[in-house]
Design a protein around this motif. Sequence first.
Motif, short mmCIF file in Angstrom:
data_model
loop_
_atom_site.label_atom_id
_atom_site.label_comp_id
_atom_site.label_asym_id
_atom_site.label_seq_id
_atom_site.Cartn_x
_atom_site.Cartn_y
_atom_site.Cartn_z
N LEU A 113 -52.55 4.77 91.88
CA LEU A 113 -52.35 3.37 91.45
C LEU A 113 -52.34 2.44 92.67
O LEU A 113 -53.02 1.40 92.68
N LEU A 114 -51.61 2.87 93.68
CA LEU A 114 -51.51 2.05 94.89
C LEU A 114 -52.89 1.90 95.56
O LEU A 114 -53.28 0.79 95.95
N PHE A 170 -55.14 -0.42 93.61
CA PHE A 170 -54.69 -1.80 93.76
C PHE A 170 -55.06 -2.36 95.14
O PHE A 170 -55.60 -3.46 95.25
N VAL A 171 -54.79 -1.56 96.16
CA VAL A 171 -55.06 -2.04 97.53
C VAL A 171 -56.57 -2.29 97.72
O VAL A 171 -56.97 -3.31 98.28
N VAL A 216 -57.49 -5.45 96.01
CA VAL A 216 -57.02 -6.64 96.74
C VAL A 216 -57.91 -6.87 97.97
O VAL A 216 -58.32 -8.00 98.26
N LEU A 217 -58.22 -5.78 98.67
CA LEU A 217 -59.09 -5.91 99.86
C LEU A 217 -60.40 -6.58 99.51
O LEU A 217 -60.91 -7.43 100.24
N SER A 240 -60.87 -8.57 97.14
CA SER A 240 -60.70 -9.92 96.56
C SER A 240 -60.11 -10.93 97.53
O SER A 240 -59.87 -12.07 97.14
N ILE A 241 -59.84 -10.50 98.75
CA ILE A 241 -59.27 -11.47 99.70
C ILE A 241 -60.29 -12.59 99.89
O ILE A 241 -61.43 -12.35 100.25
N PRO A 242 -59.88 -13.81 99.57
CA PRO A 242 -60.86 -14.90 99.62
C PRO A 242 -61.28 -15.24 101.04
O PRO A 242 -60.53 -14.95 102.00
N GLU A 248 -62.20 -18.42 101.95
CA GLU A 248 -61.84 -19.79 102.32
C GLU A 248 -60.40 -20.12 101.94
O GLU A 248 -59.96 -19.85 100.84
N LYS A 249 -59.69 -20.70 102.86
CA LYS A 249 -58.31 -21.11 102.60
C LYS A 249 -58.20 -22.62 102.51
O LYS A 249 -57.40 -23.16 101.78
N ARG A 298 -68.57 -11.41 103.54
CA ARG A 298 -67.41 -10.88 104.23
C ARG A 298 -67.81 -10.26 105.57
O ARG A 298 -67.17 -10.49 106.60
N LYS A 323 -68.96 -12.92 107.92
CA LYS A 323 -67.82 -13.68 108.45
C LYS A 323 -67.10 -12.89 109.53
O LYS A 323 -66.70 -13.43 110.56
N PHE A 327 -64.29 -21.29 108.13
CA PHE A 327 -63.37 -21.12 109.25
C PHE A 327 -61.98 -21.58 108.79
O PHE A 327 -61.83 -22.70 108.31
N THR A 328 -60.99 -20.72 108.92
CA THR A 328 -59.71 -21.03 108.28
C THR A 328 -58.51 -20.88 109.22
O THR A 328 -57.42 -20.57 108.80
#
Lengths: 494, 175
Positions: free
Chosen positions: A23-24, A27-28, A31-32, A34-36, A38-39, A298, A301, A348-349
């Motif tokens: 599960l972990l 999930f990880v 998330v990796l 889906s890390i956007p 642009e902030k 990604r 970048k 660039f963020t």
Amino acid sequence: MEPSQLKSNKQVIHKNPWFLGILLCIFVVSVLASIPIEKRKYGLSQSNLTTDYTGLLPERIKKIVKAGDRSEIQEMVKEANEMGYHISIAGLQHSQGGHTYYKDNVVLDMKTFNKVLEIDKQNQTIKVESGASWEEVQEAIQPYGLALKVTQSQSIFTIGGSLSVNAHGRDIRFGPMAGTVREMTILTPTGEIKTVTRNDSEEWMKYVFGGYGLFGVILDVTLELTENDVYTIHTEELKTNEYEDYFANLIRNDDTSMHYARVSVAPNSFLDEMYVIDYIKTGKVDHKTPLKKERGARIGKLALDIGRQGGSLEDLFWENQKLLIKSLDGDEVTRNNAMRGNSAFMEFTKPGRVEVLQEFFIPVEHYEEYMSDLKRILPPNDKNDDFKIHNITVRYAAKDDYTYLNYAKEDMFGLVILIQHGLKEKEIHNAKTIIQEWTDLTLKHGGGYYLPYYHYQSKEQFRKSYPSWEMFQEEKLIRDPNGVFQNIFYDYYF
Amino acid sequence: MKIISERYVPLVVSVGQVVIFPYYILWLKEVSLTLTLFTWFFAAFSFSAALGYRLFQVGKKPADSFIPYIYMGMGCVYILVGYITSTFEVLPYIALFFQVILGLLQGYHHAWHIEQKSFRLHAINHYLLVGIIMIGLSSVKIISPISFISTFGAILFICGMGLLIKKSKDSSVSN
């Protein structure tokens, strides 16, 4: 199995370390992925401060009006004339010098005004509302085997925005973007709707193109199109002092349709090395190849971020860039796809810092001496400096007789420069000093600079770069007597 | 010596975690690109803590054997957070990794801690200490939350090292 056992098995499944571990992991990994990228938060806002793409000029605005139909916009302009308020016109706000808003006034948000009105395959034209992005235009014309004559290297801008800055791209044959507009409908500052052409005696087009939203609202445009040709990509590594000859040959040879180059900003080859990318006609036209989507943002970048560290990492980045470009040699690409470069990877963020663009234009025949002089004012290794240069792209900008505030008074090379600097007062001041020195050097070589970016330059430099500024201002006062269209850019320079 | 290791070190760790967490959250918020990502970071922490908790429960080795390493591991994460001065672009990826490690270690520590004799005693002390320390910290002008995080990391690391040294001494005495 007994019911009690079943029950106990059910209870333990979520406590099983393997289950929890899997599960972990799932999930990880999600998330990796889906890390956007642009902030930054930029854009129009009534509750907060409004900014454009750079975010360097935050201001509070009074109201945002989303463009509805043209009569609504017309009413609004008439009301502004009567009530005495100002209107700024905003698209996707990639212009970086406060062109799209003005303190305590109204912003007309054109993004919703984006319908494709007509495609004429026979005459190869498209009529489209000005809030449409180039991407939307490409999606509409691609099935007809048609492509744009001139657009920027990325398709993320609105048509109205690009025309207002008279943008240029990679095409070296069709001249300035303004030259590809057959007809357009504008809403003048006094609230009249007019359909204008290049031969129009009132010369509206000359002021609206490269007019930064100060001469009216572009409602729709009829753009000339061309075939969606297939090109072979040719790449080559050059020394900077070989480029002028290379380009002279290239422009004589009709086979090449599009072209751009990159100059090294890595310490070991700073302004000495270049590579060129040419798009050579194959004689084939494409109706089928789909429009490419942005991929690998990604990774791109990450690579750019490595280059952003400067020093030897920038050398590594340049070497890798050369390898990547070399690998493109011989590939085939459609015109539409060549005109939609990736952009997300450039985001660039970093808090407290900003990445901005500047563009300097230099007459084609001055390029070598200019680059050689440039080496005297810029340090080859900016790793420990606040002011860092990450990228220089060279584009060709043909002589422009279509606009008054024109940057290409003769055939020019445009050097598009990606710069990073801090946001503290002294850091901005330092950036300003360097860019002003750079501008002086450009002016010395008969060049100028581009206006859609943040205004580091002084008023005096602006006047030298754009000698027709006075006429531009006079016309503005005549055509917009109540100053309906206003923005920060105009406020600063005029 | 045994009293210190059994009674006070777990208290320092659990109180310290609560006290330091707001500062750590400030750092994490800076790193998070969006609110969604911020919450995902905590989801990762929780899933990881569940795994850590369970790993302790199913562990066959003597319960105490990993505790010094747990402290040292937590300490390393906090020290590393303190060492990251530049906010470069891969930071969200690193933060996610840190969340997983911290969650795992904290889950494991919590599972171990509640089985200790001193745990019931700690419960009250824990809340009182957290309250007092937080009031104390509120009067300290923060230069950088990072300095608190790395200081706590160093304390955890020293606790772990101390326990390891004590263990090796105990085993040599029993030999």
